[in-house]
Design an enzyme around this catalytic site. Sequence first.
Site, PDB file in Angstrom:
ATOM      1  N   ALA A  50       0.937  -0.920   0.156  1.00 20.18           N
ATOM      2  CA  ALA A  50       0.322  -0.353   0.351  1.00 20.18           C
ATOM      3  C   ALA A  50       0.870   1.338  -0.153  1.00 20.18           C
ATOM      4  O   ALA A  50       0.306   2.789  -0.395  1.00 20.18           O
ATOM      5  CB  ALA A  50      -0.743   0.417   1.397  1.00 20.18           C
ATOM      6  N   GLY A  57       1.927   1.117  -3.429  1.00 21.85           N
ATOM      7  CA  GLY A  57       1.082   1.515  -4.323  1.00 21.85           C
ATOM      8  C   GLY A  57       0.196   3.068  -3.696  1.00 21.85           C
ATOM      9  O   GLY A  57       0.034   4.067  -5.099  1.00 21.85           O
ATOM     10  N   ASP A  58       0.115   3.631  -2.802  1.00 22.05           N
ATOM     11  CA  ASP A  58      -0.610   4.730  -2.858  1.00 22.05           C
ATOM     12  C   ASP A  58       0.316   6.047  -4.174  1.00 22.05           C
ATOM     13  O   ASP A  58      -0.302   7.031  -4.280  1.00 22.05           O
ATOM     14  CB  ASP A  58      -0.178   5.158  -1.766  1.00 22.05           C
ATOM     15  CG  ASP A  58      -0.077   7.388  -0.755  1.00 22.05           C
ATOM     16  OD1 ASP A  58      -1.883   7.170  -1.472  1.00 22.05           O
ATOM     17  OD2 ASP A  58       0.673   7.390  -0.977  1.00 22.05           O
ATOM     18  N   ALA A  59       1.586   5.755  -3.644  1.00 23.77           N
ATOM     19  CA  ALA A  59       2.646   6.902  -4.469  1.00 23.77           C
ATOM     20  C   ALA A  59       2.338   6.778  -6.035  1.00 23.77           C
ATOM     21  O   ALA A  59       1.632   7.734  -6.789  1.00 23.77           O
ATOM     22  CB  ALA A  59       3.982   7.013  -4.241  1.00 23.77           C
TER      23      ALA A  59
END
Length: 151
Positions: A36, A39-41
């Site tokens: 995550a 993945g956020d970036a």
Amino acid sequence: MEESIGTAGYSLLSQIHSEFGGGEVDIRTYSPLTLAYIGDAVFEMIIRTLIVEQGQRAANTLHKHTTKIVCAQTQAKLIDAVYGQLTEEEQDIYRRGKNTKLHSTAKNASLADYRKATGFEALCGYLFLRDDTARIVQLVRLALAETETKP
């Protein structure tokens, strides 16, 4: 002229590995929160790119527009819109992310939306580390269209 990232058959991930080494870790062993995190970036970079390419605007305006899309509530709607189109493996990664023990609390979102957003980000991270950015872009495009979210 210098080649841009992603040209000549190289993805961002392969260029990072080429220049800095790495890539030998089995990503299936990564924790959902690690997935995550990256993945956020990745998701934010996609949304920022879409927004910037709409035209020149003040940085504050760009930021406000981006945060409306990368927030937990919107990410929860996006994953709900495409969940049925995920492969079994992708659904498993999403569920692992969604059901992981969280070490922080949602500031402006319900716990359910925050968990869904974490699962969505874990899926984005997993696909990125698998070097499958085409699939991330496909899912984001479908989700934005299904929810009528405009970047």
